[in-house]
Design a protein around this motif. Structure first.
Motif: not given
Length: 365
Positions: A347-351
């Motif tokens: 989530m941190v990287v992609n969302a």
């Protein structure tokens, strides 16, 4: 009573325990003791040698075969002594190993006597294990086993833990290992079937009762991957793997329920939402856990990462806009626990928007 540890706690225990201290794991068969230990130590670059003591009939299986060695003393007299040829597994290269003594409490007394010196002095017939080697034993516990009482002196040489992997740990492993979704979903809905018979104590054949265990569910998954339509023969075959009670419950689940998994939701969002829209709270709770489990273990390419991130955002928006407050609160609570670290990293990287939104929800809880 031994302290109970899960899979993650076992790995932490292995890291903390000096190699000079021996470890004994108590638990049922089929819960993955040898697989987990082998995987852990191989990742550390150590060779794992498993000896199934319950199958050994002679100490020579451990210490090697005796041979007569002749030598001359200072006066020229010929003397003879007995030496032991190292067994096949002994590390003659001098590199430390992990010696896994499985079925310790099913071993013959003469085998246990050999183990005594090994656990105390790390010696076998005078030959010393390389420095850094570890000795780990596993024992079965339960009335269904034919067991040998262990000498208190032998027991005292081990740090003892009851090994009980959690259902969540097995489900995470199952997703990562690519087990059949029908098996994963059944155990998620019916966790009591993972390690036993869910209270069904009916016995038909003395000594031949078949009950479910983790190794057996892997076998069921291997079978189900080739099956689209479940027939009567499949029911019989599965019953031979996990027992009649577990097989009946599993078949009923596989036939009656159209399960939406986290993988389905994040990679086939439009096709799944007609079903998800009709879900009750307990079904959302199962789906939410499956979403985190999928993100924790899935190996996605860049296209799939983009698609999963997009659909994750749509799902959170659906819960928020349609006032599925309890379902959203459940998703947020799983996020807050931090159990699924790789899912949160995703989530941190992609969302990022989803990650920020969930943090806001956490602050409002």
């Amino acid at each position: 009573m031994a302290v109970t540890i899960s899979t993650n706690e076992l790995k932490e225990t292995l890291e903390l325990t000096p190699s000079t201290q021996n470890i004994m794991l108590v638990g049922k068969h089929g819960i993955g003791k040898s697989e987990i230990l082998t995987s852990y130590f191989q990742s550390q670059g150590m060779k794992v040698v498993a000896l199934f003591l319950g199958q050994m009939s002679d100490p020579g299986d451990i210490i090697g075969l005796p041979s007569k060695v002749e030598a001359k003393d200072a006066n020229g007299n010929v003397t003879a002594q007995t030496d032991f040829t190292p067994p096949y597994w002994f590390p003659i290269d001098g590199k430390p190993i992990v010696l896994f003594l499985d079925e310790l409490n099913r071993a013959r007394p003469e085998i246990l006597q050999t183990v005594m010196d090994l656990t105390l002095n790390r010696k076998l017939a005078g030959k010393v294990l390389p420095e850094g080697s570890r000795v780990i034993a596993a024992v079965n516990d339960g009335d269904e086993y034919q067991l040998t009482d262990l000498d208190p002196a032998l027991v005292s040489r081990f740090n003892i833990y009851e090994f009980r992997p959690t259902v969540e740990e097995w489900l995470n492993w199952a997703v990562g290992a690519g087990l059949d979704d029908r098996v994963i979903n059944f155990i998620q809905d019916n966790p009591t079937w993972l390690d036993g018979d869910s209270g069904d104590k009916k016995r038909d054949y003395q000594g031949l009762d078949k009950s479910a265990d983790r190794r057996a569910w892997k076998k069921v998954s291997d079978l189900m991957k080739k099956v689209d339509t479940i027939k009567d023969i499949h029911k019989r075959v599965i019953a031979g793997i996990v027992g009649a009670g577990a097989a009946a419950a599993f078949i009923r689940s596989a036939q009656q329920r159209n399960v939406i998994t986290g993988k389905d939701l994040l990679l086939k969002y439009d096709k799944t939402m007609k079903t998800v829209e009709k879900y009750q709270l307990h079904e959302f709770a199962i789906l939410n856990e499956s979403v985190f489990r999928f993100l924790q273990n899935a190996k996605l390419d860049e296209r799939e990462k983009t698609l999963a991130a997009k659909n994750l955002g749509q799902y959170i928006d659906f819960l928020r806009v349609n006032k599925k407050k309890e379902a959203l609160a459940n998703f947020t609570s799983i996020f807050e626990k931090g159990t699924y670290e790789q899912a949160i990293v995703f989530m941190v990287v992609n969302a990022t928007e989803v990650y920020d939104m969930l943090n806001e929800f956490v602050e409002k809880l």
